[in-house]
Design an enzyme around this catalytic site. Structure first.
Site, short mmCIF file in Angstrom:
data_model
loop_
_atom_site.label_atom_id
_atom_site.label_comp_id
_atom_site.label_asym_id
_atom_site.label_seq_id
_atom_site.Cartn_x
_atom_site.Cartn_y
_atom_site.Cartn_z
N CYS A 142 17.88 -41.82 -34.40
CA CYS A 142 16.50 -42.28 -34.56
C CYS A 142 15.49 -41.21 -34.15
O CYS A 142 14.36 -41.18 -34.65
CB CYS A 142 16.22 -43.49 -33.67
SG CYS A 142 17.32 -44.87 -33.94
N HIS B 19 18.06 -51.63 -38.04
CA HIS B 19 17.95 -50.49 -38.96
C HIS B 19 19.37 -50.08 -39.35
O HIS B 19 20.27 -50.12 -38.50
CB HIS B 19 17.31 -49.27 -38.28
CG HIS B 19 15.81 -49.25 -38.30
ND1 HIS B 19 15.08 -48.74 -37.24
CD2 HIS B 19 14.91 -49.64 -39.22
CE1 HIS B 19 13.78 -48.82 -37.52
NE2 HIS B 19 13.66 -49.37 -38.73
N1 ARG Z 1 11.13 -49.15 -31.35
C1 ARG Z 1 11.45 -48.61 -32.61
C2 ARG Z 1 11.40 -49.70 -33.65
O1 ARG Z 1 11.79 -50.80 -33.40
C3 ARG Z 1 12.80 -47.97 -32.62
C4 ARG Z 1 13.10 -47.29 -33.88
C5 ARG Z 1 14.46 -46.74 -33.93
N2 ARG Z 1 14.62 -45.97 -35.09
C6 ARG Z 1 15.67 -46.02 -35.89
N3 ARG Z 1 15.73 -45.20 -36.89
N4 ARG Z 1 16.60 -46.93 -35.77
O2 ARG Z 1 10.95 -49.48 -34.74
#
Ligand code: ARG
Length: 703
Positions: A264, A168
């Site tokens: 996050c 991300h």
């Molecule tokens: N386990 C989640 C995923 O893989 C973590 C999300 C983390 N969020 C972020 N905005 N980076 O989607």
């Protein structure tokens, strides 16, 4: 406390690592402690409450990652673009977030289905509100970016993520107030890094090291001068402090196990709109058409891979699959790229694969004049080996002298356009050169269903069976040589001195004598060693019959060079009876033209060796004209040179003991090249034997 700033969080009541959708989750299923997670979350919650208002959304069972509210959507003003999760494991969160936004009176936009976008996890506003940085590559699709620009009326800058640990944008990129940027450059491709550097001046870029990146230092919440994160190295803290930021560390290790941290776990839901900024998206799209045995030949996979590998994305607009084995398929594909440059790179690769614009999008080429002899306009179209046509004044014109790495120059011959491939150095002032990618197509035979030729034949690698495979290629090559000769065709040989060292000289001589070779290309060395062998019995001082070094033999090749120099040329030495056998002798006797291209390491050189490389290249190209087949015998340099000058459609056989050379030479993305990894002397002896066998008793060919 700036009371106007609000965040959305979701308590970790149901948080756990239940599945693996990013590398951090691997090996961590059910390994996080709920109690510790709650404690860490509470701490973050309190830290933020000191700085802003925190709203809460009701946690839901069955969607453990709902704690990561950054992925709820992307807010700007009173508008929100809802997330469409890439992984089905998280899609269950969508309705709950939607409900929350609706209950708060946001205008909610939803992307078309199958167009993933993961909210503020992948889209971060410049903290001055000037533009939106949007990530793609793992979770969000590039095609979602134009929607963001449209709905939020803001400029979108697309960044491509390359490292799956930073899947991300918010895991490796954090715009800070004052125009600063905290980020981890290796997470992005080079184009994106350039874009970042263009927008953020060097003194505002805070690039971090991998050690901080893997602690999620970029996954920080920034409120004015406060930066909240899981952990930062002393060095990073010092750098931030020096710039006037206050770093607050709050451990979030339990959430790291799911691949998330401070940023996050939060979503900033108050993002003021700057009235003067408006949408603009450099994201471009274009549609192309492809036809042929798209599946059998693997063409469609290659095209789609080329799009993604270069940083674009695609949508297959339609695909009509041929019904029978022999029916061809056709497809129309929409290509999206983050910028003009990337689009041009992608489209030129698709052009090589035979893609054409859709009929409604066909237009003429763009041309720019040559202002300086030997220099093309920037952005000139670089040619390939494939037959090419260009559209000038509404008609398709075939490009002449097709070769790779040239430019296409257009001139007008009493009004009608003539297009030619030209080397940069040959461009003349006043000529027009094709720039960009418009109005260019390459002609691929639609009937071809062959896959790119990846097989190599090796004596070395796999024992007996590969020996048989070499024999099979030899049989095939012998058959084709025979055909070409009997039909009055043209075979060009490029050969290195290894042909002589490995005892192939006599076989190559025989091929020339029997009319199988119409031109020979090489360097100084092949001629020197061939003549040495035929005049002195040694090749680089080694006795060719006994295989041992001869006393004083290392001087032999120089003596030979000296002798030929005395006579003035190889041909004159033959005439005078000084040279009476061998490859060069046969060339002279049988009127087979040759060109020896010189190099820096040449001894002598022989009077025949052309030391002006531009002249040598021109002569090579002249001798290659009209070739039906090229035999490349253990000469990497000359063979690559030849490959570059030759258009697709000419059969090439590359023989070398070094597999890397063979791969390099035969990897032309076309069926007509065959690679053979073997000793070249052995190959030639098998070839000559096979040609002898082929002499048909029915129509005896005069030799
Ligand atoms: N386990 C989640 C995923 O893989 C973590 C999300 C983390 N969020 C972020 N905005 N980076 O989607």
């Amino acid at each position: 406390m700036s009371s106007s700033i609000r965040f959305l969080m979701c308590a970790p009541d149901h948080y756990d690592v239940d599945y693996v959708i990013n590398p951090w989750m691997e090996g961590n299923i059910h390994k996080s402690s709920r109690d510790r997670a709650v404690e860490q979350w509470q701490k973050l919650f309190h830290v933020l409450k000191e700085q802003a208002v925190v709203d809460l959304v009701q946690p839901q069972p069955g969607v453990p990652d709902m704690v990561f509210t950054a992925n709820a959507g992307l807010v700007l003003g009173d508008t929100v673009v809802l997330s469409r999760f890439f992984h089905k494991e998280r899609q269950g969160e969508e309705p709950f977030f939607k409900q929350w936004f609706e209950s708060k009176g946001y205008t909610v936009h939803e992307l078309p289905k199958d167009l993933p976008f993961e909210g503020a996890g992948d889209a971060l506003l410049d903290r001055e509100g000037r533009w939106l940085w949007a990530g793609y590559g793992f979770r969000s699709e590039l095609d979602s970016h134009p929607y963001l620009a449209k709905w939020l009326d803001i400029e979108v800058l697309s960044l491509r993520l390359m490292d799956e640990r930073f899947y991300h944008l918010d895991t490796c990129f954090c715009p800070l107030s004052g125009g600063y940027l905290l980020y981890y450059p290796p997470a992005f491709d080079s184009y994106s890094n350039r874009l970042i550097e263009m927008r953020v001046p060097a003194e505002k870029r805070i690039a971090i090291k991998e050690a901080d990146a893997v602690n999620f230092a970029c996954n920080a919440v920034n409120i004015d001068s406060v930066v909240v994160m899981n952990k930062a190295s002393e060095d990073l803290k010092a750098r931030l402090t020096k710039l006037g930021f206050q770093v607050i560390e709050t451990p979030l290790t339990e959430f790291l196990k799911a691949g998330g941290a401070a940023k996050c776990l939060t979503l900033r839901v108050t993002e003021p709109v700057r009235e003067e900024v408006h949408a603009s998206t450099p994201v471009e799209s274009r549609a192309v058409r492809m036809e042929g045995h798209l599946l059998d030949s693997g063409l469609i996979n290659r095209a789609l891979d080329a799009i993604v590998e270069n940083g674009g994305s695609f949508q297959v607009l339609n695909f009509s699959l041929g019904e029978q084995r022999q029916s061809t398929s056709s497809a129309e594909v929409k290509v999206t790229a983050p910028s003009r440059d990337v689009m041009e790179e992608i489209i030129s690769q698709l052009i090589d694969l035979g893609a054409v614009p859709r009929p409604q999008e066909v237009c003429d080429v763009n041309m720019e004049p040559v202002h300086q002899a030997g220099v093309a306009p920037d952005d000139f179209y670089v040619t390939t080996i494939y037959p090419t046509e260009v559209r000038v004044n509404c008609e398709w014109v075939k490009v002449q002298n097709q070769r790779m790495d040239g430019a296409i120059a257009v001139t007008f011959n009493s009004g009608s356009p003539v297009a030619r491939c030209k080397l940069l150095r040959d461009l003349e002032v006043g000529e027009h050169v094709i720039v960009g990618i418009e109005g260019i197509r390459t002609i691929r035979k639609t009937e071809s269903r062959e896959q790119r030729n990846k097989q190599e034949f090796s004596f070395m690698s796999a024992g007996v069976s590969s020996e048989r495979r070499v024999e099979l290629v030899v049989e095939q090559v012998a058959w084709e040589l025979r055909q070409v000769r009997d039909q009055g065709g043209k075979v060009v040989v490029t050969a290195g001195p290894v042909v002589i060292h490995t005892g192939g000289g006599e076989h190559l001589s025989q091929l020339i004598r029997q009319g199988y070779v119409q031109a020979l290309l090489g360097g100084n060395a092949i001629a020197v060693h061939d003549i040495e062998q035929n005049m002195m019995g040694t090749s680089l001082g080694v006795d060719m019959k006994r295989g041992v070094a001869v006393q004083g033999g290392h001087r032999h090749h120089l003596k030979v060079i000296n002798t030929i120099r005395r006579y003035g040329s190889i041909a004159k030495a033959v005439e005078q009876g000084v040279l009476q056998s061998g490859v060069m002798y046969e060339c002279v006797r049988n009127n087979v033209p040759f060109c020896l291209a010189g190099s820096i390491r040449d001894d002598g050189p022989l009077p025949d060796t052309e030391m002006d490389l531009i002249k040598a290249q021109t002569e090579y190209a002249r001798l290659l004209q009209g070739a039906d087949m090229i035999l490349m015998l253990s000469s990497m340099l000359h063979s690559i040179g030849v490959g570059n000058m030759t258009a697709a459609g000419v059969k090439m056989v590359c023989v070398d003991i070094n597999p890397a050379v063979v791969t390099k030479l035969s990897d032309r993305g076309s069926v007509e090249s065959v690679g053979v990894v073997t000793d070249v002397g052995l190959f030639l002896s098998l070839l000559v034997q096979q040609l002898d066998k082929l002499t048909s008793p029915y129509h005896l060919v005069q030799v």
